[in-house]
Write a protein that holds these residues in place. Sequence first.
Motif, PDB file in Angstrom:
ATOM      1  N   LYS A 147       0.865  -1.173   0.000  1.00  0.00           N
ATOM      2  CA  LYS A 147       0.000   0.000   0.000  1.00  0.00           C
ATOM      3  C   LYS A 147       0.904   1.226   0.000  1.00  0.00           C
ATOM      4  N   GLY A 148       0.928   1.898  -1.145  1.00  0.00           N
ATOM      5  CA  GLY A 148       1.860   3.010  -1.282  1.00  0.00           C
ATOM      6  C   GLY A 148       3.272   2.480  -1.169  1.00  0.00           C
ATOM      7  N   ARG A 149       4.033   3.055  -0.269  1.00  0.00           N
ATOM      8  CA  ARG A 149       5.408   2.610  -0.052  1.00  0.00           C
ATOM      9  C   ARG A 149       5.533   1.544   1.031  1.00  0.00           C
ATOM     10  N   GLN A 150       4.446   1.234   1.705  1.00  0.00           N
ATOM     11  CA  GLN A 150       4.518   0.290   2.808  1.00  0.00           C
ATOM     12  C   GLN A 150       4.232  -1.135   2.338  1.00  0.00           C
ATOM     13  N   ALA A 151       5.074  -2.054   2.807  1.00  0.00           N
ATOM     14  CA  ALA A 151       4.886  -3.476   2.552  1.00  0.00           C
ATOM     15  C   ALA A 151       4.684  -4.167   3.891  1.00  0.00           C
ATOM     16  N   ALA A 152       3.692  -5.033   3.961  1.00  0.00           N
ATOM     17  CA  ALA A 152       3.444  -5.851   5.144  1.00  0.00           C
ATOM     18  C   ALA A 152       3.626  -7.307   4.725  1.00  0.00           C
ATOM     19  N   LEU A 153       4.443  -8.036   5.460  1.00  0.00           N
ATOM     20  CA  LEU A 153       4.801  -9.406   5.122  1.00  0.00           C
ATOM     21  C   LEU A 153       4.433 -10.331   6.276  1.00  0.00           C
ATOM     22  N   SER A 154       3.799 -11.447   5.948  1.00  0.00           N
ATOM     23  CA  SER A 154       3.507 -12.472   6.934  1.00  0.00           C
ATOM     24  C   SER A 154       3.740 -13.822   6.276  1.00  0.00           C
ATOM     25  N   LYS A 204      10.287  -4.744  -6.852  1.00  0.00           N
ATOM     26  CA  LYS A 204      11.154  -3.571  -6.786  1.00  0.00           C
ATOM     27  C   LYS A 204      10.313  -2.310  -6.736  1.00  0.00           C
ATOM     28  N   MET A 205      10.658  -1.412  -5.823  1.00  0.00           N
ATOM     29  CA  MET A 205       9.929  -0.141  -5.666  1.00  0.00           C
ATOM     30  C   MET A 205      10.384   0.834  -6.742  1.00  0.00           C
ATOM     31  N   VAL A 231       3.382 -10.088  11.686  1.00  0.00           N
ATOM     32  CA  VAL A 231       3.410  -9.260  10.476  1.00  0.00           C
ATOM     33  C   VAL A 231       4.612  -8.329  10.585  1.00  0.00           C
ATOM     34  N   HIS A 232       5.435  -8.338   9.550  1.00  0.00           N
ATOM     35  CA  HIS A 232       6.613  -7.465   9.489  1.00  0.00           C
ATOM     36  C   HIS A 232       6.307  -6.364   8.469  1.00  0.00           C
ATOM     37  N   THR A 233       6.416  -5.120   8.886  1.00  0.00           N
ATOM     38  CA  THR A 233       6.165  -4.012   7.954  1.00  0.00           C
ATOM     39  C   THR A 233       7.456  -3.272   7.662  1.00  0.00           C
ATOM     40  N   MET A 234       7.529  -2.713   6.469  1.00  0.00           N
ATOM     41  CA  MET A 234       8.695  -1.919   6.068  1.00  0.00           C
ATOM     42  C   MET A 234       8.245  -0.843   5.104  1.00  0.00           C
TER      43      MET A 234
END
Length: 130
Positions: A7-14, A127-128, A51-54
């Motif tokens: 979402k936008g620049r944010q990535a959430a990984l699980s 890739k962003m 959940v890891h967000t970056m």
Amino acid sequence: FTLVRLKGRQAALSTAGMPPGFYYRCADGSVEEILMKGMPLGAMKNFPYAVHTMDLQQGDVLVLLTDGLPEQKNRSGEMFDYSRVRSALTASGALPPKDVIDTLVREGDSWMAGVSQDDDITIMAIKMKE
């Protein structure tokens, strides 16, 4: 199982019982291994998956893969291992996503040196832009 929400620049990984993800930071060329412990999906009811967000910056790369590449053995029975995945991403992270994947595949093929692949190998690179 691995889930990524962008979402936008944010990535959430699980993840649920999957290998670590790898996060290449374009600004300094560093690679972070994102290891998330979790039971395989469906193994336990109501398991609290982390959940890891970056926040991704321009040129950053998130690489997700199955265990087929890091656990592939060469003629001596040694595994390719996650350290080689990290090294290959460090060397190729600034390239387009297809080239990052091609580098990992090429490094794995070179490591196996003709040994038959004994597990599936799936690699995804995000890739962003901008």
